[in-house]
Design a protein around this motif. Structure first.
Motif, PDB file in Angstrom:
ATOM      1  N   GLY A 106       7.584  20.161   6.735  1.00  0.00           N
ATOM      2  CA  GLY A 106       7.760  18.678   6.807  1.00  0.00           C
ATOM      3  C   GLY A 106       6.501  18.002   7.369  1.00  0.00           C
ATOM      4  O   GLY A 106       6.185  16.809   6.679  1.00  0.00           O
ATOM      5  N   LYS A 107       5.723  18.675   8.238  1.00  0.00           N
ATOM      6  CA  LYS A 107       4.390  17.830   8.478  1.00  0.00           C
ATOM      7  C   LYS A 107       3.491  17.939   7.563  1.00  0.00           C
ATOM      8  O   LYS A 107       2.714  16.960   7.257  1.00  0.00           O
ATOM      9  N   HIS A 108       3.475  18.875   6.788  1.00  0.00           N
ATOM     10  CA  HIS A 108       2.544  19.213   5.652  1.00  0.00           C
ATOM     11  C   HIS A 108       2.809  17.807   4.599  1.00  0.00           C
ATOM     12  O   HIS A 108       1.995  17.037   4.093  1.00  0.00           O
ATOM     13  N   ALA A 109       4.241  17.743   4.460  1.00  0.00           N
ATOM     14  CA  ALA A 109       4.584  16.686   3.338  1.00  0.00           C
ATOM     15  C   ALA A 109       4.203  15.388   3.789  1.00  0.00           C
ATOM     16  O   ALA A 109       3.939  14.500   3.043  1.00  0.00           O
ATOM     17  N   GLY A 110       4.288  15.044   5.143  1.00  0.00           N
ATOM     18  CA  GLY A 110       4.184  13.989   5.880  1.00  0.00           C
ATOM     19  C   GLY A 110       2.706  13.589   5.448  1.00  0.00           C
ATOM     20  O   GLY A 110       2.409  12.334   5.554  1.00  0.00           O
ATOM     21  N   ILE A 111       1.789  14.368   5.722  1.00  0.00           N
ATOM     22  CA  ILE A 111       0.384  14.218   5.677  1.00  0.00           C
ATOM     23  C   ILE A 111       0.236  13.670   4.295  1.00  0.00           C
ATOM     24  O   ILE A 111      -0.772  12.781   4.053  1.00  0.00           O
ATOM     25  N   ILE A 112       0.699  14.247   3.356  1.00  0.00           N
ATOM     26  CA  ILE A 112       0.414  13.916   1.868  1.00  0.00           C
ATOM     27  C   ILE A 112       1.042  12.762   1.710  1.00  0.00           C
ATOM     28  O   ILE A 112       0.301  11.778   1.111  1.00  0.00           O
ATOM     29  N   ASN A 113       2.204  12.263   2.078  1.00  0.00           N
ATOM     30  CA  ASN A 113       2.704  10.933   1.968  1.00  0.00           C
ATOM     31  C   ASN A 113       1.816   9.907   2.500  1.00  0.00           C
ATOM     32  O   ASN A 113       1.532   8.958   1.850  1.00  0.00           O
ATOM     33  N   ALA A 114       1.013  10.289   3.923  1.00  0.00           N
ATOM     34  CA  ALA A 114       0.250   9.252   4.422  1.00  0.00           C
ATOM     35  C   ALA A 114      -0.864   8.964   3.740  1.00  0.00           C
ATOM     36  O   ALA A 114      -1.338   8.041   3.335  1.00  0.00           O
ATOM     37  N   VAL A 115      -1.621   9.943   3.004  1.00  0.00           N
ATOM     38  CA  VAL A 115      -2.540   9.869   2.191  1.00  0.00           C
ATOM     39  C   VAL A 115      -2.453   9.220   0.947  1.00  0.00           C
ATOM     40  O   VAL A 115      -3.107   8.208   0.500  1.00  0.00           O
TER      41      VAL A 115
END
Length: 138
Positions: free
Chosen positions: A43-52
């Motif tokens: 989830g953290k990985h996906a959250g970073i991508i969503n933020a970018v």
């Protein structure tokens, strides 16, 4: 800009990659000949991508768009391809039935490096695409 589909070569290695993806929950890529399999991101990985992606979307010119889980062929070998976490390319790709973006149409790739996709495998492919790359780490 029109999307020109890259030549899609169905090599034995590409057939193996497709079969491996169908048989598992792993994502397959062919990066400079080895078959690279990675687990789904946390989830953290996906959250970073969503933020970018959210940051990019507001500032992109109309002819470009950001795509997640989209693949790009590598320019030096039609049998190689990679699936970065985020790719900015010609917006027409979003209306295309092609699964591989032409590397000439890709402006930026973003790959988050985490425990599931070490720099030893996935973190080394982007320079070969001749595309600017960003590698946030989680």
């Amino acid at each position: 800009m029109a999307i020109t589909p890259p030549e899609q070569v169905m090599t034995p290695l590409r057939r193996a990659a497709e079969a491996a993806e169908e048989a598992s929950a792993l994502r397959a890529e062919i990066i400079r000949r080895p078959l690279v399999m990675t687990p789904p991101p946390c989830g953290k990985h996906a959250g970073i991508i969503n933020a970018v992606a959210k940051q990019l979307l507001g500032g992109l010119p109309a002819h470009l768009d950001a795509f997640q889980v989209a693949s790009v062929s590598l320019p030096d070998d039609a049998g190689d391809y990679a699936t970065p976490d985020l790719m900015v390319c010609d917006a027409a790709f979003g209306e295309s039935d092609d699964w591989l973006a032409d590397p000439a149409d890709v402006e930026l790739v973003v790959e988050v490096v985490s425990k599931g996709n070490s720099t030893r495998t996935r973190g080394t492919w982007s320079p070969g695409t001749r595309t600017p790359a960003s590698r946030p780490t989680c």
